[in-house]
Every structure is written in C-alpha cells, then in structure tokens.
Design an enzyme around this catalytic site. Structure first.
Site, PDB file in Angstrom:
ATOM      1  N   MET A 185     -15.106 -14.525  97.016  1.00 26.35           N
ATOM      2  CA  MET A 185     -14.715 -15.939  96.520  1.00 26.35           C
ATOM      3  C   MET A 185     -12.928 -15.805  96.873  1.00 26.35           C
ATOM      4  O   MET A 185     -12.362 -15.563  95.870  1.00 26.35           O
ATOM      5  CB  MET A 185     -15.058 -16.052  95.121  1.00 26.35           C
ATOM      6  CG  MET A 185     -16.487 -16.389  95.170  1.00 26.35           C
ATOM      7  SD  MET A 185     -17.437 -17.097  92.986  1.00 26.35           S
ATOM      8  CE  MET A 185     -16.987 -15.065  92.683  1.00 26.35           C
ATOM      9  N   ILE A 238     -18.952 -10.663  89.492  1.00 26.89           N
ATOM     10  CA  ILE A 238     -17.776  -8.762  89.393  1.00 26.89           C
ATOM     11  C   ILE A 238     -16.571  -9.365  90.076  1.00 26.89           C
ATOM     12  O   ILE A 238     -15.911 -10.790  90.543  1.00 26.89           O
ATOM     13  CB  ILE A 238     -17.765  -7.963  91.118  1.00 26.89           C
ATOM     14  CG1 ILE A 238     -19.139  -7.490  91.061  1.00 26.89           C
ATOM     15  CG2 ILE A 238     -16.314  -7.028  91.168  1.00 26.89           C
ATOM     16  CD1 ILE A 238     -19.566  -6.758  93.246  1.00 26.89           C
ATOM     17  N   GLY A 265     -10.459 -15.674  90.944  1.00 27.03           N
ATOM     18  CA  GLY A 265     -10.409 -15.278  92.144  1.00 27.03           C
ATOM     19  C   GLY A 265     -12.355 -13.383  91.508  1.00 27.03           C
ATOM     20  O   GLY A 265     -12.292 -13.337  90.478  1.00 27.03           O
ATOM     21  N   SER A 266     -12.507 -12.733  92.546  1.00 29.73           N
ATOM     22  CA  SER A 266     -14.100 -12.746  92.271  1.00 29.73           C
ATOM     23  C   SER A 266     -14.783 -12.347  93.511  1.00 29.73           C
ATOM     24  O   SER A 266     -14.245 -13.104  94.853  1.00 29.73           O
ATOM     25  CB  SER A 266     -14.685 -13.128  91.507  1.00 29.73           C
ATOM     26  OG  SER A 266     -14.227 -14.043  90.813  1.00 29.73           O
ATOM     27  N   ARG A 267     -15.706 -12.453  93.050  1.00 30.90           N
ATOM     28  CA  ARG A 267     -16.797 -11.252  94.432  1.00 30.90           C
ATOM     29  C   ARG A 267     -18.609 -11.971  93.549  1.00 30.90           C
ATOM     30  O   ARG A 267     -17.882 -11.782  92.680  1.00 30.90           O
ATOM     31  CB  ARG A 267     -16.576  -9.932  94.461  1.00 30.90           C
ATOM     32  CG  ARG A 267     -17.979  -9.997  96.119  1.00 30.90           C
ATOM     33  CD  ARG A 267     -17.198  -8.250  96.742  1.00 30.90           C
ATOM     34  NE  ARG A 267     -18.544  -7.491  96.150  1.00 30.90           N
ATOM     35  CZ  ARG A 267     -18.456  -6.285  96.254  1.00 30.90           C
ATOM     36  NH1 ARG A 267     -16.998  -5.662  96.392  1.00 30.90           N
ATOM     37  NH2 ARG A 267     -19.342  -5.323  96.166  1.00 30.90           N
TER      38      ARG A 267
END
Length: 201
Positions: A80, A136, A166-168
């Site tokens: 993301m 994550i 922000g991340s996954r």
C-alpha cells in the site's frame, strides 16, 4: 465519505493548530490545514462491492509486491503506497480462528526485510481451507488496527482492519492452491475486496 477509526487523533490537532496559526502566522496555518486535509484523505474508507465471480479477493488497495511459495503454500502480498486506501478487507468468507500480534522491525513495506516487521496475523477457517491474512507495518506505520476477534464470522470483502501510514497486506493461501491458481502478476494494481487474486477452477 466514511473514515477509518482513529482519524480524529491525527486530523483534529492539525485543524486546531491551523485555526490558531492562521491568526499568528498565516503560512503555518495554511500548512497545518493541508496536513489535516491529507489525514482525512489518507483515512478515507470508500464502499467496496465484492465481485460475483468466485475467488480470493485482495485484502488491500495497492500493487502486488509478493507472489511466492513458502512451506508448500502460496503467499500473495499487496504493498500500500501512501496514496492508497489503507482499510483492509477479508479475502474470503469464514470464521476467525486466531488473531496474533507479532512485534518486529519497521523496514520499508516493499522490501524483502519487511517479512520481519511488526504484524498482525488473522487466521480464517473456510470451506476452501485455512487462509491467513497478515497486516504488516511499514517504515512509518506504527499502529496496526484489527477490527476482528476469534469467533467472528466474516463475509468476503468485509472490513477487518487498517494500518496507519503505509504498509503491506498478505494472503497466505491454503495448501490446495498452487501458483497456477494466482490470477494476478507482480506490479499489478488491485483494489481491496474487489480484485480477485486467486481462483481454483
């Protein structure tokens, strides 16, 4: 427009500061107003409708950054960017069997090192086998918000959490799925709750 929970914690200080600074130092007031507007935009939570076609849908908006096999199971990860919606959705319908928080680092979410980052793993029992969704944290993300708990029954595309800044988000597919069942490619843009990632014929 709906917003993800927690947006007030970031937006209100910026807007209050903008109101005060507008009198004392207008340029700073304008900057804080822009920060507040960005926070609202970042925490946006648009409606999504899962497709009629069968398949495992994306847990996040963004671009596919991971497709790999680990221990006999296929993992598909979505990175993301700061411009993407950060509300995450369940890829399949099923019952939440476990929610686990794992402390860790805060490396950039698009890097290989991000596998050791702080994360929340959500295990789902479904008719098609056990799925696992991992939220994550990234380099700037410091808080993962899970909306679900063990025992919850989720419907495909339902909201299950969000990550601040922000991340996954990954989906670990059941062993019955193979790489040939993945219908997206690395770098492809996907939408949470709508884009099909994998499908078994």
């Amino acid at each position: 427009m709906q917003f993800a929970p927690g947006y007030r914690r970031f937006a209100l200080p910026a807007f209050l500061g903008a109101a005060v600074a507008a009198v004392v130092f207008p340029p700073l007031g304008a900057a804080l107003l822009a920060v507040g507007a960005f926070v609202l935009w970042f925490f946006r939570d648009p409606e999504r409708s899962p497709p009629d076609e069968s398949g495992v849908v994306a847990p996040a908006d963004g671009r596919v950054s991971v497709i790999r096999v680990e221990d006999g199971r296929v993992r598909v990860g979505v990175f993301m960017n700061v411009t993407d919606v950060h509300v995450n959705r369940t890829p399949v319908s099923g019952a939440v069997s476990d929610v686990t928080h794992r402390p860790g680092a805060h490396k950039p979410a698009f890097s290989k090192d991000s596998d050791r980052n702080e994360r929340v793993d959500i295990e789902l029992d479904t008719d098609a086998g056990d799925h696992e969704v991992s939220l994550i944290a990234g380099a700037f993300a410091r808080r993962i918000h899970s909306y679900v708990a063990p025992g919850d029954e989720l419907v495909r595309g339902q909201k299950l959490g969000h990550i601040d800044f922000g991340s996954r988000a990954d989906v670990l597919l059941p062993p019955e799925y193979g790489s040939e069942d993945v219908v997206v490619e690395k770098g492809e843009s996907v939408r949470a709750g709508e884009t099909v990632l994998a499908r078994r014929e």
